[in-house]
Scaffold this motif. Structure first.
Motif, PDB file in Angstrom:
ATOM      1  N   ARG A  39      15.553  30.741 -27.762  1.00  0.00           N
ATOM      2  CA  ARG A  39      16.746  31.579 -27.898  1.00  0.00           C
ATOM      3  C   ARG A  39      17.944  31.049 -27.123  1.00  0.00           C
ATOM      4  NH1 ARG A  39      13.781  37.394 -27.878  1.00  0.00           N
ATOM      5  NH2 ARG A  39      12.991  37.215 -29.993  1.00  0.00           N
ATOM      6  N   HIS A  40      17.708  30.313 -26.056  1.00  0.00           N
ATOM      7  CA  HIS A  40      18.803  29.815 -25.218  1.00  0.00           C
ATOM      8  C   HIS A  40      18.577  28.352 -24.826  1.00  0.00           C
ATOM      9  CE1 HIS A  40      20.407  33.843 -24.898  1.00  0.00           C
ATOM     10  NE2 HIS A  40      19.204  34.262 -24.582  1.00  0.00           N
ATOM     11  N   PRO A  41      18.491  27.454 -25.820  1.00  0.00           N
ATOM     12  CA  PRO A  41      18.214  26.050 -25.493  1.00  0.00           C
ATOM     13  C   PRO A  41      19.307  25.402 -24.644  1.00  0.00           C
ATOM     14  CG  PRO A  41      18.827  26.274 -27.800  1.00  0.00           C
ATOM     15  CD  PRO A  41      18.654  27.662 -27.251  1.00  0.00           C
ATOM     16  N   ALA A  42      20.556  25.794 -24.824  1.00  0.00           N
ATOM     17  CA  ALA A  42      21.633  25.200 -24.024  1.00  0.00           C
ATOM     18  C   ALA A  42      21.469  25.554 -22.551  1.00  0.00           C
ATOM     19  CB  ALA A  42      22.996  25.657 -24.535  1.00  0.00           C
ATOM     20  N   LEU A  43      21.046  26.768 -22.272  1.00  0.00           N
ATOM     21  CA  LEU A  43      20.812  27.171 -20.883  1.00  0.00           C
ATOM     22  C   LEU A  43      19.717  26.319 -20.266  1.00  0.00           C
ATOM     23  CD1 LEU A  43      21.133  29.080 -18.447  1.00  0.00           C
ATOM     24  CD2 LEU A  43      19.435  30.553 -19.536  1.00  0.00           C
ATOM     25  N   ILE A  44      18.624  26.149 -20.977  1.00  0.00           N
ATOM     26  CA  ILE A  44      17.510  25.339 -20.477  1.00  0.00           C
ATOM     27  C   ILE A  44      17.974  23.905 -20.239  1.00  0.00           C
ATOM     28  CG2 ILE A  44      15.199  24.462 -20.992  1.00  0.00           C
ATOM     29  CD1 ILE A  44      15.291  27.490 -20.458  1.00  0.00           C
ATOM     30  N   SER A  45      18.660  23.322 -21.205  1.00  0.00           N
ATOM     31  CA  SER A  45      19.136  21.938 -21.071  1.00  0.00           C
ATOM     32  C   SER A  45      20.095  21.788 -19.901  1.00  0.00           C
ATOM     33  CB  SER A  45      19.827  21.491 -22.354  1.00  0.00           C
ATOM     34  OG  SER A  45      18.910  21.461 -23.410  1.00  0.00           O
ATOM     35  N   ASP A  46      21.024  22.721 -19.771  1.00  0.00           N
ATOM     36  CA  ASP A  46      21.982  22.654 -18.663  1.00  0.00           C
ATOM     37  C   ASP A  46      21.292  22.735 -17.315  1.00  0.00           C
ATOM     38  OD1 ASP A  46      24.058  22.442 -20.462  1.00  0.00           O
ATOM     39  OD2 ASP A  46      24.768  24.505 -20.184  1.00  0.00           O
ATOM     40  N   ARG A  47      20.323  23.633 -17.196  1.00  0.00           N
ATOM     41  CA  ARG A  47      19.621  23.802 -15.921  1.00  0.00           C
ATOM     42  C   ARG A  47      18.813  22.554 -15.576  1.00  0.00           C
ATOM     43  NH1 ARG A  47      21.868  26.644 -12.570  1.00  0.00           N
ATOM     44  NH2 ARG A  47      20.128  27.689 -11.627  1.00  0.00           N
ATOM     45  N   ALA A  49      19.414  19.465 -16.530  1.00  0.00           N
ATOM     46  CA  ALA A  49      20.363  18.420 -16.149  1.00  0.00           C
ATOM     47  C   ALA A  49      20.910  18.671 -14.750  1.00  0.00           C
ATOM     48  CB  ALA A  49      21.502  18.358 -17.166  1.00  0.00           C
ATOM     49  N   TYR A  50      21.226  19.905 -14.438  1.00  0.00           N
ATOM     50  CA  TYR A  50      21.759  20.265 -13.124  1.00  0.00           C
ATOM     51  C   TYR A  50      20.740  19.967 -12.025  1.00  0.00           C
ATOM     52  CZ  TYR A  50      23.516  23.342  -9.394  1.00  0.00           C
ATOM     53  OH  TYR A  50      23.951  23.852  -8.205  1.00  0.00           O
ATOM     54  N   LEU A  51      19.508  20.362 -12.231  1.00  0.00           N
ATOM     55  CA  LEU A  51      18.468  20.137 -11.228  1.00  0.00           C
ATOM     56  C   LEU A  51      18.117  18.658 -11.102  1.00  0.00           C
ATOM     57  CD1 LEU A  51      16.221  23.204 -12.021  1.00  0.00           C
ATOM     58  CD2 LEU A  51      17.730  22.909 -10.048  1.00  0.00           C
ATOM     59  N   ALA A  52      18.132  17.936 -12.213  1.00  0.00           N
ATOM     60  CA  ALA A  52      17.796  16.512 -12.179  1.00  0.00           C
ATOM     61  C   ALA A  52      18.878  15.685 -11.485  1.00  0.00           C
ATOM     62  CB  ALA A  52      17.586  15.994 -13.600  1.00  0.00           C
ATOM     63  N   ALA A  53      20.112  16.140 -11.525  1.00  0.00           N
ATOM     64  CA  ALA A  53      21.212  15.395 -10.920  1.00  0.00           C
ATOM     65  C   ALA A  53      21.110  15.370  -9.396  1.00  0.00           C
ATOM     66  CB  ALA A  53      22.545  16.002 -11.340  1.00  0.00           C
ATOM     67  N   ASP A  54      20.534  16.410  -8.808  1.00  0.00           N
ATOM     68  CA  ASP A  54      20.415  16.503  -7.353  1.00  0.00           C
ATOM     69  C   ASP A  54      19.147  17.277  -7.034  1.00  0.00           C
ATOM     70  OD1 ASP A  54      20.632  16.781  -4.615  1.00  0.00           O
ATOM     71  OD2 ASP A  54      22.324  18.152  -4.716  1.00  0.00           O
ATOM     72  N   PRO A  55      18.099  16.615  -6.553  1.00  0.00           N
ATOM     73  CA  PRO A  55      16.826  17.301  -6.331  1.00  0.00           C
ATOM     74  C   PRO A  55      16.792  18.219  -5.112  1.00  0.00           C
ATOM     75  CG  PRO A  55      16.658  15.019  -5.670  1.00  0.00           C
ATOM     76  CD  PRO A  55      18.022  15.191  -6.277  1.00  0.00           C
ATOM     77  N   GLY A  56      17.905  18.406  -4.418  1.00  0.00           N
ATOM     78  CA  GLY A  56      17.924  19.278  -3.240  1.00  0.00           C
ATOM     79  C   GLY A  56      17.880  20.754  -3.611  1.00  0.00           C
ATOM     80  N   PRO A  57      17.961  21.635  -2.602  1.00  0.00           N
ATOM     81  CA  PRO A  57      17.972  23.074  -2.878  1.00  0.00           C
ATOM     82  C   PRO A  57      19.183  23.439  -3.735  1.00  0.00           C
ATOM     83  CG  PRO A  57      17.823  22.636  -0.520  1.00  0.00           C
ATOM     84  CD  PRO A  57      18.057  21.321  -1.193  1.00  0.00           C
ATOM     85  N   HIS A  58      19.004  24.363  -4.640  1.00  0.00           N
ATOM     86  CA  HIS A  58      20.071  24.720  -5.568  1.00  0.00           C
ATOM     87  C   HIS A  58      20.344  26.209  -5.568  1.00  0.00           C
ATOM     88  CE1 HIS A  58      20.342  20.794  -7.450  1.00  0.00           C
ATOM     89  NE2 HIS A  58      19.023  20.742  -7.365  1.00  0.00           N
ATOM     90  N   PRO A  59      21.601  26.583  -5.303  1.00  0.00           N
ATOM     91  CA  PRO A  59      22.001  27.970  -5.517  1.00  0.00           C
ATOM     92  C   PRO A  59      22.190  28.189  -7.014  1.00  0.00           C
ATOM     93  CG  PRO A  59      23.883  26.685  -4.857  1.00  0.00           C
ATOM     94  CD  PRO A  59      22.674  25.756  -4.796  1.00  0.00           C
ATOM     95  N   PRO A  60      22.475  29.389  -7.444  1.00  0.00           N
ATOM     96  CA  PRO A  60      22.744  29.598  -8.874  1.00  0.00           C
ATOM     97  C   PRO A  60      23.844  28.660  -9.357  1.00  0.00           C
ATOM     98  CG  PRO A  60      22.556  31.681  -7.746  1.00  0.00           C
ATOM     99  CD  PRO A  60      22.541  30.613  -6.681  1.00  0.00           C
TER     100      PRO A  60
END
Length: 77
Positions: A39-47, A49-60
């Motif tokens: 239902r929300h593939p863009a959300l999954i893809s964005d998240r 990519a965001y997490l892969a760009a920087d493996p450190g702790p992530h806020p929203p």
């Protein structure tokens, strides 16, 4: 990411799994089911990519987009 209303893999199970992974970053999304990626593939893809760009702790994610006509659209701002 996991759906709070997922009947196939309950959020409690996902939380236990994430607790065993030292670098895990878990997001339980309200009013979502096992169909979240469909239902929300863009959300999954964005998240991912965001997490892969920087493996450190992530806020929203500050740039989560709105999803028109979605009951989740109010949850990501």
């Amino acid at each position: 990411m996991a759906g709070a209303d997922d009947r196939h893999i309950p959020a409690a199970h996902t939380k236990r799994l994430a607790a065993q992974l030292p670098a895990a970053h878990l997001e339980i999304l309200p009013r979502t089911t096992h169909a979240l990626p469909i239902r929300h593939p863009a959300l999954i893809s964005d998240r991912i990519a965001y997490l892969a760009a920087d493996p450190g702790p992530h806020p929203p994610h500050p740039q989560d987009r709105s999803f028109p006509n979605s009951p989740l659209s109010e949850q990501f701002h």
